[in-house]
Every structure is written in C-alpha cells, then in structure tokens.
Design a protein around this motif. Structure first.
Motif, mmCIF file in Angstrom:
data_model
loop_
_atom_site.group_PDB
_atom_site.id
_atom_site.type_symbol
_atom_site.label_atom_id
_atom_site.label_comp_id
_atom_site.label_asym_id
_atom_site.label_seq_id
_atom_site.Cartn_x
_atom_site.Cartn_y
_atom_site.Cartn_z
ATOM 1 N N UNK A 1 11.528 1.883 -6.191
ATOM 2 C CA UNK A 1 10.342 1.275 -5.579
ATOM 3 C C UNK A 1 9.681 2.202 -4.570
ATOM 4 N N UNK A 2 10.437 2.670 -3.568
ATOM 5 C CA UNK A 2 9.854 3.516 -2.537
ATOM 6 C C UNK A 2 10.695 4.762 -2.288
ATOM 7 N N UNK A 3 11.456 5.179 -3.273
ATOM 8 C CA UNK A 3 12.138 6.458 -3.225
ATOM 9 C C UNK A 3 12.924 6.730 -1.963
ATOM 10 N N UNK A 4 12.894 8.006 -1.553
ATOM 11 C CA UNK A 4 13.683 8.482 -0.413
ATOM 12 C C UNK A 4 13.364 7.706 0.856
ATOM 13 N N UNK B 1 20.429 0.463 -3.182
ATOM 14 C CA UNK B 1 19.775 1.766 -3.003
ATOM 15 C C UNK B 1 19.169 2.271 -4.306
ATOM 16 N N UNK B 2 19.822 1.956 -5.417
ATOM 17 C CA UNK B 2 19.249 2.347 -6.710
ATOM 18 C C UNK B 2 17.905 1.651 -6.928
ATOM 19 N N UNK C 1 3.448 14.151 -0.875
ATOM 20 C CA UNK C 1 4.521 13.573 -0.064
ATOM 21 C C UNK C 1 4.444 12.049 -0.099
ATOM 22 N N UNK C 2 3.239 11.505 0.011
ATOM 23 C CA UNK C 2 3.070 10.056 -0.025
ATOM 24 C C UNK C 2 3.432 9.505 -1.400
ATOM 25 N N UNK C 3 3.041 10.209 -2.433
ATOM 26 C CA UNK C 3 3.306 9.711 -3.786
ATOM 27 C C UNK C 3 4.790 9.664 -4.090
ATOM 28 N N UNK C 4 5.531 10.644 -3.581
ATOM 29 C CA UNK C 4 6.970 10.696 -3.859
ATOM 30 C C UNK C 4 7.789 10.195 -2.675
ATOM 31 N N UNK C 5 7.138 9.646 -1.654
ATOM 32 C CA UNK C 5 7.810 9.009 -0.512
ATOM 33 C C UNK C 5 8.771 9.950 0.199
ATOM 34 N N UNK C 6 8.397 11.218 0.319
ATOM 35 C CA UNK C 6 9.285 12.215 0.903
ATOM 36 C C UNK C 6 9.113 12.286 2.418
ATOM 37 N N UNK D 1 0.843 -1.201 0.000
ATOM 38 C CA UNK D 1 0.000 0.000 0.000
ATOM 39 C C UNK D 1 0.878 1.251 0.000
ATOM 40 N N UNK D 2 2.024 1.174 0.697
ATOM 41 C CA UNK D 2 2.944 2.308 0.713
ATOM 42 C C UNK D 2 3.579 2.497 -0.662
ATOM 43 N N UNK D 3 3.980 1.383 -1.289
ATOM 44 C CA UNK D 3 4.618 1.473 -2.604
ATOM 45 C C UNK D 3 3.714 2.177 -3.610
ATOM 46 N N UNK D 4 2.419 1.876 -3.552
ATOM 47 C CA UNK D 4 1.503 2.410 -4.558
ATOM 48 C C UNK D 4 0.622 3.540 -4.036
ATOM 49 N N UNK D 5 1.025 4.144 -2.924
ATOM 50 C CA UNK D 5 0.277 5.284 -2.383
ATOM 51 C C UNK D 5 0.264 6.418 -3.404
#
Length: 626
Positions: free
Chosen positions: A391-394, A385-386, A618-623, A65-69
């Motif tokens: 997958x889940x960015x930052x 890390x790449x 923020x959720x979409x870009x995992x910031x 769910x986090x990956x595809x938020x």
C-alpha cells in the motif's frame, strides 16, 4: 475514454486502484477514480491498539493522497448516496459520477441482530472514529471512578463488557487487560476493582480456530483476569447495563459491540442480489450477477468458490487476493481477452491477545500450522508489514516498525522492551567523535605513504601465487603497520600472520574474496593491476571522508554503515587486527541518531527530509519517513 470508478477506500478498494494504476500508467484512454467519504485509509486490524493507547491515533490512518502520490488515480472525497446501474452513474448530494466499470468496495458495518438497545447503548468498533471514541471513554471512566464515592456507580464505571468473542472482541479485551495496570497506577485504583468481560452467544470464543488454539487463548485471557462468558443469549442492552442471559444482568458504563457485521448502508439499499447480511452475489469473475461491468471486492463479496460450501470470508486476505483479480478482469474486459475465475487460497488466521501473545493457524492453503506466543505474533507482524509494503511501501512499514517495536512504552511489544529502551543521544557524541578521529587518523597515515610512493600497494595483500618474496614481505609489513627499523622482512611477515590470525575468516568467505581480487587486482604474474592502485586511493579517501563526517556529525548513519562495510572488506582479506572489533562495535552504536546532538545532522536532515519527499520518484515509491 474508459472510466473506472472504485467506490470505497478500504483494503480491497485501495489495492484494486493501485493494480489498475500500474496496468494503465501510460494509457491516456483510461481514467481511474477512487471515491471515499474519508481522506484516509484505515487499518481496521489495528483498531484495538489505538483504543488501548498502545499505538498513536495516526498510526492506523494512511492518507489516500499519499497512497496514490505519483499514480494515475484521482482521489475524490464524497459520500455516494445512490447508484444508477441503468445509466452507469453514482450520485451524491453535490455531484454525479459516470462510469464504464464500477468496483464496489464499501466494506461492512456492525449488525445488531435486532437486539433491543444494542445499537443505541453500545460503542461500535468498526472505524477510526470508533477506536478514538472508545479510547477516550476508557480513560474517562478511570478518571471519573477515581473521584466517585458511591461504590455501585464506581463499580459500573470500572466494568467493561465486550460483546462478541471473535477476533475483534478478543483482541480488544486483551489490549484493555494489558492497559488496566497502567491506568490503575495512574489513577490509584486497585486492579481488582476493574472488571473485564468478553461475552458471546456462541458456545466458544474464536470459533474459526482449532480447539487447541481456543484453549490457549482462553488460558491467556484468564491469566489477564478477563471473564469469559459464552453461550449467553444477549436479550437486551440498557443504558448502563446488559443482560448476558436471563439472570445475568451486568451494570457497566462501557459496553462495546463487536458481535457481527453486515454490508455497508449503501450496499443494503442497492438493487442487486444479496445474501449473507447484505453481501453482493457475484459470479466467478467477482462481477455482480445482476449488472455487467460492476465488480465487487473485499467484505462486499458473496461468492462460494468451486468445491467449497461456504462463501469467501470477510477478512483482509480475501480483499488482498480479490483486488488483483478484479483489476485483471477489468483490463481483460477492456482489451476483449478472457477473464479469470476467483480461486482464493487463504493462508490462515491469527489473533493477538495483548501486545506480547497471540495464537495463529497459518501456513499454505490446505496445510496450516498452529502457532502460539512469540511465533504467532511474529507471523502477525510479518503479514501486516507485507500488506503495508503493497500500500505505502517503505514509508508505512518504517512507521509500523517504530510504533510496534521501537517507540513502545511499558514493554508492550512482542520482543519485550529491549528495542524500545531509549536514552539521550548526547551520550554517543564522545564515541562518535572518537570513532571518526580514529578513521581520520588511519586515512591520513595511509595518505602519507601514498604521497611518498603513489605506486606502492599496501592495502591489498600480495597475490598468493606471487614469486617476489621481498615484495610480499614488504606488503605484509605495511598491512599491519609494523616498524621495520630493526626487523627483517621475514619477521614482518610472521608478525602479519599473527595479527591476521587474531580475526579468523571462514574459508568460503576468504575464497570468495580471493576470487574477486584475482579478477580485479592481480595480473597473471602476480603483479597488481591499475585497479588495485585506484581501489587503494579510494579506500584511503573514504577513511578520511567518513572520519570527518563522523566528527562533524553529518549523515552519521550512512557514515557509520560505510565504516562497517570497510571493516568487513578488510576482515575478509585476513588483514584485520583485533582492534577492528572495536571499530565495528562503535559504528553500530553510532548508527541511530548520534549526529542529531552537537552535529550537522541536527540542521541538515530536517531540511533534506522536507525537500526529499517532494521528488516525484521518491513520493511514488514512498522512499521517505514521516
């Protein structure tokens, strides 16, 4: 409405879904659904770290769910039992899912080659649950052995056999060897009593690597006191024993199977052409040769690229390269354009042997370089890390760095324990308040000068081509805060030059700074522009604001970084005295959580963190961090 269903939340499935979501983010006529029986994606390449207690259990799980938020992917938790290709439907015990395009990425499972007792009497090592179960088994054996009086039973408890000397087996036994000393200290066991064996039917370990790297790996394992058994035919695995050849029966309470994989259970039962241990045969577009609009990704692919003699390997990079191609070919199918052929270019392989040593054969396709030790581990972490950034960015990259570099016990990091040493933050409180007080004092002192004469510029040096010598002298005097009671302007200029020379500036940096100031702050006659005045006011206000924020401990990381930036700006103009080095050093020390003790960060950051991660962007870009 076109329905795309991705079956499996592994490496290939997750990346394919993300690529498709990006392509169709504004298209309401395309529906994307990802189905998996687990609510999380597992980092299979890091299982060994959890089993040997180097990394926390949740470090290898990523919530789907986090990956595809914020993305156009519907995550469905279900276990598919059958695929009806004719009617384009997937079936489970509780639901049926229709599709127009299907992506199969269900991964692999262990294969036991029909060896008697292998499946029943070994610990498999191919999932999150496997890693956690093995972690508990290892600790239980040390716990029980510490109380066991029977020497034979105790010896069996402290014997660990890993069957399979490929990447998984070698990485696991390397981690267990490093953990051995820790557990022996905890349970007061002599390390010489613990026996670690890695065995394989092949004539050598890590057969995919060059012989030179194999020798390096073997030397490292022997240094860790790991027994290597190769060319041993595994004839039987009993309950508490394993036959490594005809005459070598080893009694062991812990036998781990890492000797090979085959297609997942559902793939094995599908009516599709299969080769190479239940892998689905595809064409060059990674589409099943039997069913149109059914694509395959990751370990399930059986495809021999043009010019090659072997099928693509079952490795993460294969999934990473196949996913965008599959997503692109589905998009081409929908739009009626030409599809692309799969032409993978792999960049090598790497294996860690414990936390601080590894071997790698990496580089560009067709040009690989052999690396060992620090450089091999560096390449492994960089590649991990790449992948996580895709997958889940930052968010996940930050978490990965924490458990690999900064929150590591017993120096179990390839950079040693230097970054993981931690001390209470309250020791930084006096330094933080002193630093903030100094910046506040500097700002107030400059504010008084602005109050007396708002048009006087003293934070920006006079233009090099200015003709007003008296003005230049006055600027120099103010820049270094010298007293002018008993000094002439010329003397002040000389003092300024001496102070500035204390912190030299490279010529190219000074040239860039001059170019910028010529553009923004100087008129053609050498006088100041209106921007110079506002820049000076802004700098003075910044010194006061950031000084106060450091004193009260509010956003101390941002404040510390801002003061470093101000110091660099002052330095680049040749106006920084040697004391500026103290400012910068103190600011660097205060970046890491100095406001969490006797500071407002203790209250503000948890509240902000809680609400920040709820913002859709923020959720979409995992910031955010967990």
């Amino acid at each position: 409405m076109k329905k795309i269903v991705i079956l499996g939340g592994g490496y290939g499935g997750v990346l394919t879904a993300k690529k498709l979501a990006k392509k169709y983010k504004n298209n309401k006529d395309v529906e994307i659904k990802l189905i998996d029986r687990n609510p999380y994606h597992t980092l299979l390449t890091e299982l060994h770290e959890v089993s040997a207690n180097r990394a926390p259990e949740d470090s290898i799980k990523v919530d789907l769910k986090k990956i595809f938020a914020g993305l156009k992917v519907d995550v469905v938790l279900d276990e598919i039992s059958n695929i009806d290709f004719k009617n384009k439907k997937l079936k489970s015990d509780k639901a049926t899912y229709a599709y127009d395009y299907l992506v199969i990425g269900t991964g692999s499972k262990p294969t036991f080659f029909g060896i008697p007792g292998a499946e029943e009497n070994t610990f498999s090592f191919w999932s999150y649950d496997d890693a956690v179960a093995l972690k508990r088994q290892i600790r239980d054996m040390y716990t029980q052995a510490a109380r066991e009086k029977n020497p034979a039973v105790r010896r069996a408890m402290l014997t660990f056999v890993i069957i399979g000397a490929g990447f998984t087996g070698v990485e696991l036994v390397g981690e267990m060897a490093e953990q051995r000393d820790e557990l022996c200290r905890e349970f007061f066991i002599d390390p010489s009593e613990v026996r670690l064996i890695v065995a394989d039917m092949a004539p050598k370990i890590l057969p995919i690597l060059p012989d030179k790297l194999i020798q390096k790996a073997e030397a490292r394992l022997r240094k860790l006191k790991v027994e290597i058994v190769t060319g041993a035919k595994i004839t039987e695995v009993g309950e508490g024993s394993v036959a490594l050849g005809e005459k070598n029966v080893v009694d062991a309470k812990t036998i781990v199977w890492t000797a090979g994989v085959e297609g997942s259970e559902i793939v094995g039962g599908l009516e599709v052409q299969q080769q190479g241990r239940k892998r689905i045969v595809t064409n060059e577009h990674l589409e099943s040769v039997d069913h149109k609009n059914v694509y395959v990704v990751g370990d399930n692919i059986f495809f021999i690229p043009e010019g090659e003699t072997r099928p693509v390997p079952q490795m993460v990079e294969n999934a990473e390269q196949a996913a965008p191609l599959v997503a692109g070919n589905i998009a081409a199918d929908i739009s009626g354009t030409a599809k692309k052929a799969y032409k993978p270019g792999f960049h090598g392989t790497m294996v860690s042997i414990g936390s601080r040593y590894g071997v790698a054969n990496v580089g560009l396709p067709g040009k690989l370089f052999m690396l060992t030790g620090f450089m091999a581990m560096l390449s492994k972490h960089f590649i991990n890390m790449f992948y996580l950034s895709q997958v889940v960015g930052f968010n996940k990259v930050w978490t990965y760095m924490m458990h690999e570099f900064f929150h590591v016990e017993n120096r179990k990091s390839f950079v040693g324990g230097y970054f993981s040493k931690r001390s209470p933050n309250f020791w930084l409180v006096p330094l933080r308040m002193l630093l903030g007080g100094m910046w506040l004092y500097e700002g107030i002192d400059k504010l008084r000068k602005i109050w007396v004469d708002p048009d006087k510029i003293f934070l920006i040096p006079a233009a090099p081509f200015a003709t007003d010598a008296a003005s230049s002298a006055s600027v120099a005097v103010d820049a270094v805060k010298t007293t002018v009671d008993a000094q002439s302007a010329a003397s002040a200029v000389s003092t300024a030059k001496e102070a500035v020379s204390a912190l030299p500036v490279p010529g190219f940096v000074y040239d860039i700074t001059n170019w910028f100031m010529d553009l923004m702050f100087y008129n053609n006659d050498g006088s100041y522009t209106f921007l110079a005045k506002w820049f000076q006011i802004g700098m003075v206000c910044a010194e006061i604001v950031f000084g106060i924020m450091l004193i009260v401990g509010l956003f101390t990381a941002i404040s510390s970084l801002a003061t470093i930036a101000m110091a660099v700006m002052i330095w680049s103009t040749k106006m920084a005295a040697t004391e500026m080095l103290w400012y910068v050093g103190a600011a660097i020390a205060c970046i890491g959580g100095s406001g969490s003790v006797f500071g407002l960060d203790y209250y503000v950051l948890p509240w902000l963190k809680k609400h920040w991660k709820r913002i859709p962007l923020v959720r979409r870009w995992y910031l955010y961090t967990d």
